[in-house]
Design a protein around this motif. Structure first.
Motif, short mmCIF file in Angstrom:
data_model
loop_
_atom_site.label_atom_id
_atom_site.label_comp_id
_atom_site.label_asym_id
_atom_site.label_seq_id
_atom_site.Cartn_x
_atom_site.Cartn_y
_atom_site.Cartn_z
N LYS A 202 0.84 -1.19 0.00
CA LYS A 202 0.00 0.00 0.00
C LYS A 202 0.88 1.25 0.00
N THR A 203 0.35 2.32 -0.58
CA THR A 203 1.06 3.60 -0.53
C THR A 203 0.98 4.16 0.90
N GLU A 204 1.77 5.18 1.16
CA GLU A 204 1.78 5.81 2.48
C GLU A 204 0.37 6.27 2.88
N LYS A 205 -0.36 6.83 1.93
CA LYS A 205 -1.72 7.34 2.19
C LYS A 205 -2.68 6.22 2.57
N GLU A 206 -2.51 5.04 1.97
CA GLU A 206 -3.48 3.95 2.13
C GLU A 206 -3.08 2.93 3.18
N LYS A 207 -1.92 3.10 3.83
CA LYS A 207 -1.49 2.10 4.79
C LYS A 207 -2.32 2.16 6.07
N PHE A 208 -2.23 1.09 6.85
CA PHE A 208 -2.98 0.94 8.10
C PHE A 208 -2.50 1.95 9.15
N ALA A 209 -3.45 2.45 9.95
CA ALA A 209 -3.11 3.46 10.96
C ALA A 209 -2.14 2.91 12.00
N GLY A 210 -0.95 3.47 12.05
CA GLY A 210 0.06 3.03 13.01
C GLY A 210 1.11 2.11 12.42
N ALA A 211 0.94 1.69 11.16
CA ALA A 211 1.89 0.78 10.53
C ALA A 211 3.05 1.53 9.89
N VAL A 212 4.18 0.84 9.79
CA VAL A 212 5.31 1.34 9.01
C VAL A 212 5.07 1.01 7.54
N GLU A 213 4.63 -0.22 7.29
CA GLU A 213 4.31 -0.68 5.93
C GLU A 213 3.08 -1.58 5.98
N THR A 214 2.23 -1.46 4.95
CA THR A 214 1.07 -2.33 4.81
C THR A 214 1.11 -3.01 3.45
N TYR A 215 0.84 -4.31 3.44
CA TYR A 215 0.77 -5.09 2.21
C TYR A 215 -0.65 -5.61 2.03
N THR A 216 -1.04 -5.85 0.77
CA THR A 216 -2.45 -6.15 0.51
C THR A 216 -2.61 -7.16 -0.61
#
Length: 479
Positions: A202-216
């Motif tokens: 995920k992009t920075e805008k779409e990542k999970f609240a509090g995460a460093v990185e989010t994958y989807t």
């Protein structure tokens, strides 16, 4: 005698995809609406699909060393406040309890929207040494997110899910876990749900609240709209620092552990409906179908027919298949329509002539191909057709994904595709959130889905602003 009522008509998906979805969900008896807005009653047939999903995924988790736990439903507000980004991300969706019995609570309680803070509070008490790591925990539970617009399975105020929460001694281990669990989801979607899908970050805008990185994982529905099918998150040490979780490492220094979380939900049932269904109703992938084969006896009043049908049922049950014999007094035509609508992968028909020939008829829900097979090898024949149904469904999703994925090399092409071609758009991006916002506003809702692992260099410049591009992004509308 009153004329028998046939299966009710389902709205054509070409006419109104949203109404088609609602018709299927209701008429296939997956859910019913409850007295609480945004909450659904999952009926036995719908819940049986969830149980099969749960059983498969749970085995995959346990094979990798994860253990199931259960955390409280309520989170003290002060606990949720500990991680600033996290609470800001969830605040608009929180359901809050202020009264217990007839007493005003001294501290408000949040009905869990997710459980990072609860796990952290527990981990603080049980993690002290490197010997306590890794902690590989998973929870099967319900969560509440107060949605404004709801639709069964896709977006409800309460839903069922699993949420994995793990702690690791090193960043490398935690990052490996984050990617490993995304691969588990990808394999599950492909191998069990027959849904090949795009995976990425995920992009920075779409990542999970509090995460460093989010994958989807982003499966495409039949109409070209994306469904966020599951996510995994690398948190770094952010939560551990906020909750003061520390451990003494092998070198006798005190450190913060690295954290991950990952989850999928009953939304997957929505994905099954919209990726595989047709104008006759559901088509269920065989590996999660509550009924894999339905036996329909023809001329069941004649001698020996029901006995033969029951013998077949027992034989298939002994082979480990999920079987239903419908010996009700409804007509064969009604039964054919009913089980088509409910998405049963294989129909088995048997009547006096078949019995005389030591054979029966198998019908695929996907192709409607009829196959005459010997009763001597019936277990293998049914299993072969179930595998064929799975492969056919997978190929159809793959083809739909290919046909509805477009390339935009500049701003004009992007807007033209968004306006005229439902599906995914592959386009280069400069990395700026402003361009994401602009494209979403200009197209009425097309958002970044992910930066895929297999990036292509489509051009050197961003498809929005024309500045040098950093990534190729898959864009699309979402449920």
């Amino acid at each position: 005698m009153a004329k028998e009522k046939m299966v009710e008509q389902i709205t054509s998906m070409e006419e109104d995809f949203g109404q088609w979805y609602t018709d299927v969900v209701k008429k296939a008896e997956l859910v019913d609406y409850s007295g609480v807005k945004g909450c659904m009653i999952i009926r036995p047939y719908g819940y049986a699909i969830w149980e099969n999903i749960q059983k498969d995924l749970d085995a995959r988790f346990k094979k990798l060393g994860h253990e199931n736990v259960y955390m409280p439903m309520f989170i003290p507000e002060s606990l949720l406040q500990k991680e600033k980004d996290h609470v800001e991300g969830f605040a608009p969706e929180c359901a809050v309890v202020t009264i217990g019995g007839q007493t005003q609570l001294a501290e408000r309680l949040i009905v869990r929207p997710t459980s990072e803070t609860l796990f952290c509070e527990h981990y603080k008490d049980i993690i002290h040494s490197y010997r306590d790591l890794p902690k590989l925990y998973n929870q099967w539970c319900n969560v509440v997110r107060w949605e404004k617009t709801t639709r069964p399975f896709l977006r409800t105020s309460e839903f069922l899910w699993q949420e994995g929460h793990t702690m690791h001694a090193t960043e490398e281990e935690a990052r490996q876990e984050t990617l490993q669990m995304l691969k588990v989801y990808e394999d599950f979607y492909r191998e069990t749900l027959a849904i090949p899908a795009i995976t990425g970050q995920k992009t920075e805008k779409e990542k999970f609240a509090g995460a460093v990185e989010t994958y989807t994982i982003e499966p495409m529905m039949h109409n070209g709209v994306a469904l966020q099918g599951g996510t995994t998150h690398y948190f770094g040490t952010g939560f551990a620092e906020a909750f003061d979780i520390t451990f003494t490492d092998r070198d006798n220094t005190v450190k913060h552990p690295h954290q991950t979380s990952w989850g999928v939900s009953t939304r997957m049932i929505g994905a099954i409906i919209m990726a595989h269904g047709d104008n006759n109703g559901l088509i269920l992938p065989p590996r999660v179908a509550p009924i894999q084969v339905v036996i329909i006896p023809a001329a069941q009043h004649k001698e020996g027919v029901l006995e033969a049908a029951n013998a077949l049922k027992d034989k298939l049950l002994d082979a480990g298949l999920r079987v239903k014999l419908d010996d009700s007094d409804n007509s064969a035509g009604w039964k054919f329509s009913q089980y088509e609508m409910k998405g049963v992968p294989v129909r088995l028909e048997i009547g006096p002539r078949d019995i005389a020939n030591n054979s029966c008829v198998l019908v695929s829900r996907v192709t409607r191909e009829k196959k005459f097979v010997s009763l001597d090898n019936i277990e293998a024949e049914v299993q072969a057709m179930l595998d064929q149904v799975h492969n056919e469904l997978s190929a159809r999703v793959e083809q739909n994904l290919a046909e509805k994925t477009f390339v935009a090399r500049n701003h004009e092409e992007f807007l033209d595709i968004a306006a005229n071609h439902p599906g995914y758009i592959k386009a280069m991006w400069c990395g700026e959130t402003a361009c994401e916002d602009q494209l979403k506003d200009e197209t009425g809702g097309v958002k970044s889905r992910c930066i895929p692992f297999n990036e292509e260099k489509l051009s050197d410049v961003c498809a929005c602003c024309g500045k040098p591009a950093k990534h190729m992004v898959v864009w699309g509308r979402q449920y």
